[in-house]
Design an enzyme around this catalytic site. Structure first.
Site, PDB file in Angstrom:
ATOM      1  N   CYS A 140      31.011  15.272 -74.485  1.00  0.00           N
ATOM      2  CA  CYS A 140      30.983  16.213 -73.357  1.00  0.00           C
ATOM      3  C   CYS A 140      29.546  16.520 -72.960  1.00  0.00           C
ATOM      4  O   CYS A 140      28.881  17.352 -73.591  1.00  0.00           O
ATOM      5  CB  CYS A 140      31.714  17.498 -73.733  1.00  0.00           C
ATOM      6  N   CYS A 143      28.909  20.122 -71.904  1.00  0.00           N
ATOM      7  CA  CYS A 143      28.792  21.050 -73.025  1.00  0.00           C
ATOM      8  C   CYS A 143      27.428  20.948 -73.711  1.00  0.00           C
ATOM      9  O   CYS A 143      26.827  21.965 -74.076  1.00  0.00           O
ATOM     10  CB  CYS A 143      29.874  20.770 -74.060  1.00  0.00           C
ATOM     11  N   ASP A 144      26.944  19.726 -73.913  1.00  0.00           N
ATOM     12  CA  ASP A 144      25.829  19.508 -74.826  1.00  0.00           C
ATOM     13  C   ASP A 144      24.524  19.048 -74.188  1.00  0.00           C
ATOM     14  O   ASP A 144      23.504  18.933 -74.880  1.00  0.00           O
ATOM     15  CB  ASP A 144      26.239  18.479 -75.894  1.00  0.00           C
TER      16      ASP A 144
END
Length: 312
Positions: A140, A143-144
């Site tokens: 993701c 997300c990261d």
């Protein structure tokens, strides 16, 4: 806030809280059908990872996937949707007309069931992937990506999702490689043009990942050219896998007709091989895996479910 789940009997149980499930919930709850939505993790599903959805009608400047599903969720809640957070383990028929839905935490009955459980990300299944997940291997970018400011990363995959990941990562990383096993990408022409215009992004085609290596965190990725069979090493700080999805249908294998990929086979009314069980979104056969299509599926499934309840 959603209403408290005070009973176990419902007109409709919807499994999955992505765009398909939320769209179905808006329709069934608005039509005053007692509706329960069961989601095992985060409302919104995989579309939450999309930094920008620029092809959903009504948003000419684009909209984040999380914001879009948040608004869908609020709309469904407005009509009295009830919710449960748990994983569905099985569905069983309760003659003459009805179904049992068992989760890890509870059991419910429903007159109809709408399955909109979506899919999970496909793993690379190479040495080192599991060991370094969370330590440089991710699924993701939304997300990261902030963890990789001024670092070197690679995205493995050649579809729209992979290129979206690469473009998002390019806002943070100093260098982004896109590694794809074929010479031709699967992404749309528009996505390819956008990605190739980004100077931070470099393509490594006809190449597969062989292994992830490092000490405490990812340090390098072993590669092999599928044409020449030549191997090489690519020094990296992070690896993002984006090679496809697996439908969340393992618990349905002995219940419904599934295609060779595990997707639920449905008719034009989104009805599965068992009357009274409907499917919508990425989890159903021949889905085009677009948020607008999933939302439309949810509406069709909900209207079909309403007719099913009224006829019985």
């Amino acid at each position: 806030m959603s209403q408290e789940n005070t009973n176990q009997k419902f007109d409709v149980v919807i499994i999955g809280g992505g765009p398909a499930g939320l769209s179905a919930a808006i329709y069934t709850a608005r039509d005053r059908l007692n509706t329960l939505l069961i989601e095992k993790s985060l409302i919104g599903g995989m579309i939450n990872e999309a930094d920008k959805v620029d092809n959903y009608p009504g948003f000419p400047e684009g909209v984040s996937g999380m914001h879009l599903t948040q608004k869908m969720h609020e709309q469904a809640q407005k009509y009295g949707l009830q919710e449960a957070t748990s994983e569905v383990l099985c569905i069983s028929a309760l003659p003459p007309h009805g179904f049992g839905v068992k989760t890890a935490d509870d059991e419910y009955t429903a007159k109809v069931v709408i399955i909109a459980g979506g899919s999970d990300k496909q793993r690379l299944n190479i040495p080192g992937e599991k060991e370094f997940t969370g330590r440089g291997v991710s699924y993701c970018a939304t997300c990261d990506a902030p963890f990789y400011r001024e670092k070197t990363v690679a995205v493995i995959g050649g579809g729209n999702s992979a290129l979206y990941e690469a473009l998002h990562l390019s806002k943070f990383a100093s260098k982004v490689y896109i590694i794809h096993r074929r010479e031709q990408l699967r992404a749309t022409t528009v996505m390819q043009e956008r990605t190739r215009a980004e100077t931070k992004i470099e393509f490594i085609l006809s190449t597969v990942a062989e292994a992830v290596q490092g000490e405490h965190f990812v340090e390098k990725l072993l590669l092999k050219n599928v044409s020449s069979q030549q191997t090489s090493e690519l020094m990296l700080d992070g690896i993002f896998a984006s090679i496809g999805i697996i439908p969340n249908t393992a618990y349905l294998k002995n219940l419904l007709a599934l295609d060779e990929s595990g997707m639920i086979v449905v008719d034009g009314h989104m009805q599965s091989s068992i009357p009274g069980i409907f499917a919508a979104g990425d989890i159903r056969h021949n889905s085009i895996r677009q948020v607008i299509a999933a939302s439309g599926d949810g509406a069709v499934a909900a209207l079909s479910a309403k007719r099913w309840v009224e006829e019985r």
